[in-house]
Design a protein around this motif. Sequence first.
Motif, mmCIF file in Angstrom:
data_model
loop_
_atom_site.group_PDB
_atom_site.id
_atom_site.type_symbol
_atom_site.label_atom_id
_atom_site.label_comp_id
_atom_site.label_asym_id
_atom_site.label_seq_id
_atom_site.Cartn_x
_atom_site.Cartn_y
_atom_site.Cartn_z
ATOM 1 N N ALA A 20 1.150 -1.259 -0.252
ATOM 2 C CA ALA A 20 -0.141 0.327 0.179
ATOM 3 C C ALA A 20 1.200 1.517 0.254
ATOM 4 N N GLU A 21 1.873 1.123 0.641
ATOM 5 C CA GLU A 21 3.206 2.772 0.982
ATOM 6 C C GLU A 21 3.901 2.127 0.329
ATOM 7 N N TRP A 22 4.975 2.676 -0.044
ATOM 8 C CA TRP A 22 6.297 2.049 -1.074
ATOM 9 C C TRP A 22 7.084 2.719 -0.328
ATOM 10 N N VAL A 23 8.436 2.243 -0.096
ATOM 11 C CA VAL A 23 9.536 2.723 0.699
ATOM 12 C C VAL A 23 10.454 2.997 -0.875
ATOM 13 N N ASP A 24 10.973 4.528 -0.360
ATOM 14 C CA ASP A 24 12.394 4.898 -2.017
ATOM 15 C C ASP A 24 13.446 4.904 -1.191
ATOM 16 N N GLU A 25 14.731 4.767 -2.233
ATOM 17 C CA GLU A 25 15.402 5.556 -2.189
ATOM 18 C C GLU A 25 16.354 6.935 -3.220
ATOM 19 N N ALA A 26 17.106 7.202 -2.809
ATOM 20 C CA ALA A 26 17.425 7.899 -4.114
ATOM 21 C C ALA A 26 19.488 7.899 -3.926
ATOM 22 N N TYR A 27 19.611 7.687 -4.863
ATOM 23 C CA TYR A 27 21.341 7.245 -4.630
ATOM 24 C C TYR A 27 22.156 8.427 -5.967
ATOM 25 N N TYR A 28 22.618 8.957 -6.333
ATOM 26 C CA TYR A 28 23.148 9.695 -7.147
ATOM 27 C C TYR A 28 24.750 9.048 -7.956
ATOM 28 N N VAL A 29 25.031 9.520 -8.683
ATOM 29 C CA VAL A 29 26.207 8.836 -8.815
ATOM 30 C C VAL A 29 26.925 9.304 -10.274
ATOM 31 N N VAL A 30 27.890 10.703 -10.476
ATOM 32 C CA VAL A 30 29.253 11.210 -10.776
ATOM 33 C C VAL A 30 29.922 9.886 -11.799
ATOM 34 N N ASP A 31 29.249 9.701 -13.197
ATOM 35 C CA ASP A 31 30.009 8.769 -13.972
ATOM 36 C C ASP A 31 31.274 9.760 -14.748
ATOM 37 N N LEU A 32 32.431 10.151 -14.226
ATOM 38 C CA LEU A 32 32.835 10.577 -15.377
ATOM 39 C C LEU A 32 33.979 9.505 -15.964
ATOM 40 N N ARG A 33 33.701 9.689 -17.404
ATOM 41 C CA ARG A 33 35.082 9.478 -18.559
ATOM 42 C C ARG A 33 35.988 9.616 -19.109
ATOM 43 N N ASP A 34 36.335 10.841 -18.697
ATOM 44 C CA ASP A 34 37.431 11.931 -19.195
ATOM 45 C C ASP A 34 37.699 12.900 -18.093
ATOM 46 N N VAL A 35 39.161 12.930 -17.349
ATOM 47 C CA VAL A 35 39.404 14.636 -17.197
ATOM 48 C C VAL A 35 40.627 14.733 -17.573
ATOM 49 N N ARG A 36 40.586 15.725 -17.937
ATOM 50 C CA ARG A 36 41.778 16.269 -18.742
ATOM 51 C C ARG A 36 42.836 17.837 -17.690
ATOM 52 N N GLY A 37 44.227 17.663 -17.069
ATOM 53 C CA GLY A 37 44.150 19.111 -16.613
ATOM 54 C C GLY A 37 44.474 19.489 -17.773
ATOM 55 N N PRO A 38 45.240 21.038 -17.577
ATOM 56 C CA PRO A 38 45.669 21.465 -17.988
ATOM 57 C C PRO A 38 46.543 22.071 -19.595
ATOM 58 N N ALA A 51 26.041 9.500 -2.818
ATOM 59 C CA ALA A 51 26.326 9.888 -3.769
ATOM 60 C C ALA A 51 27.644 8.828 -3.956
ATOM 61 N N ALA A 52 28.302 8.432 -5.663
ATOM 62 C CA ALA A 52 29.701 7.681 -5.587
ATOM 63 C C ALA A 52 29.875 8.886 -6.758
ATOM 64 N N LEU A 53 31.348 8.478 -6.650
ATOM 65 C CA LEU A 53 32.472 9.024 -7.747
ATOM 66 C C LEU A 53 32.434 8.086 -8.686
ATOM 67 N N VAL A 54 32.890 7.807 -9.902
ATOM 68 C CA VAL A 54 33.010 6.209 -10.770
ATOM 69 C C VAL A 54 33.615 6.913 -11.884
ATOM 70 N N TYR A 55 35.090 6.805 -12.311
ATOM 71 C CA TYR A 55 35.976 7.000 -12.907
ATOM 72 C C TYR A 55 36.350 6.631 -13.882
ATOM 73 N N ASP A 56 35.952 6.135 -14.761
ATOM 74 C CA ASP A 56 36.320 4.958 -15.888
ATOM 75 C C ASP A 56 35.982 4.135 -16.903
ATOM 76 N N SER A 57 36.333 3.485 -17.942
ATOM 77 C CA SER A 57 35.524 4.168 -18.982
ATOM 78 C C SER A 57 34.336 3.201 -19.143
ATOM 79 N N PRO A 58 33.612 3.420 -20.702
ATOM 80 C CA PRO A 58 31.982 2.841 -20.591
ATOM 81 C C PRO A 58 31.606 1.868 -19.653
ATOM 82 N N GLU A 59 32.853 1.240 -20.135
ATOM 83 C CA GLU A 59 32.433 -0.934 -20.037
ATOM 84 C C GLU A 59 32.739 -1.176 -18.602
ATOM 85 N N GLY A 60 33.780 -0.371 -17.915
ATOM 86 C CA GLY A 60 33.992 -0.706 -17.064
ATOM 87 C C GLY A 60 33.395 0.436 -15.578
#
Length: 363
Positions: free
Chosen positions: A134-152, A208-217
């Motif tokens: 009758a009543e739902w239990v809910d959760e929200a979680y966020y993922v920052v899916d970083l594919r590529d970060v370049r330096g200066p 939340a979590a941060l994932v830094y990898d290729s799309p496959e990884g």
Amino acid sequence: MSTCHGSFRALLLYDIAEEFDIAELRRLLGAKPPERAPGFKLSAPGYVRFERPPLTEVCEPIHLATGETAHASIRYFDYGVVSLEVEMPFETDWPGLIALSNRWIEAGEVEQRGLKRVRDRLNSLATALRKPYAEWVDEAYYVVDLRDVRGPDGVRLTGQDLLTQHGSEISLVIRGEMQPLSEGEQKEVLASSLSYYPTDLLVVGWLAALVYDSPEGAAPLIQLLEYANTQLLEYRRYDEILTALLKNGYTALERRAGFFSRWRLARDAEQLNRLRLDVTELTERADNAIKFLSDMFYARAYRVAAAKVGAGDYRGLVDQKLRIAGELYEFMVNEFREARGFFLEVLVIVILIIELIPIFRGR
């Protein structure tokens, strides 16, 4: 200044029923039987997989008030959990990523629109639900899916480079904060970091979590983060069920003051034990949804994620309440047996008196 490419993902999860009829759900969705999942990038034996992979359905994009358009897909887990994934690609710098994380986490618009989307979709899938809640239990979680970060200098940063050069920014992104965190708080956030290769990085927080990898990884890691949150949902539900169950058991014991009230304890104890066994079966089914080797990177990643989101804490509460429910069942049964034994003793005495009456009359 570093440039960040990737996607911001919101995982909106809802525990809506005791289970899905997967065959019926597959028919309604027109889905093919799922393949082995998740697709681990590392060498893994055949039993490292989801035992019952969720069914996935691509949805219409979600349009936000800001004018942004986010991709959306729904996954249906056989133990009654629905996960809506809302994804928005980005290309920005660190200040822009921090602002994006803060807006998505704090505003609540994504969660509101996501809930409406799931409710609308499930209206046409009602026949696949088994024992809907009758009543739902809910959760929200966020993922920052970083594919590529370049330096200066334009060179792609390694996972260790990210921690060393942008640890403070990562902490803000994971917490959804705009103001700088204390050094101790940054260390607490970054302590939950894992890497398998020098090029990848996983940092897990409770929200939340941060994932830094290729799309496959990144794909299997995101699936494991999602799975950890489905476990949290299930344990929260079981905790609620067991709390109500124990309350009813204590109420039944309070009624035992009268002699005949104790006779009702057998029925109450049977109901309590049946529900206790049902919850035990459900927890085992959820626990066995995915298999790992104990020394695998993904197993360690899951343990870190489960600990961070609180699944382990709720599992501890569920185990404790299952133990208390078992002890309460035994106590209620013993109370009933004592009442029954007393009744039988009185009955024997009454029978003896009835048999002795003619003898005394004869004298």
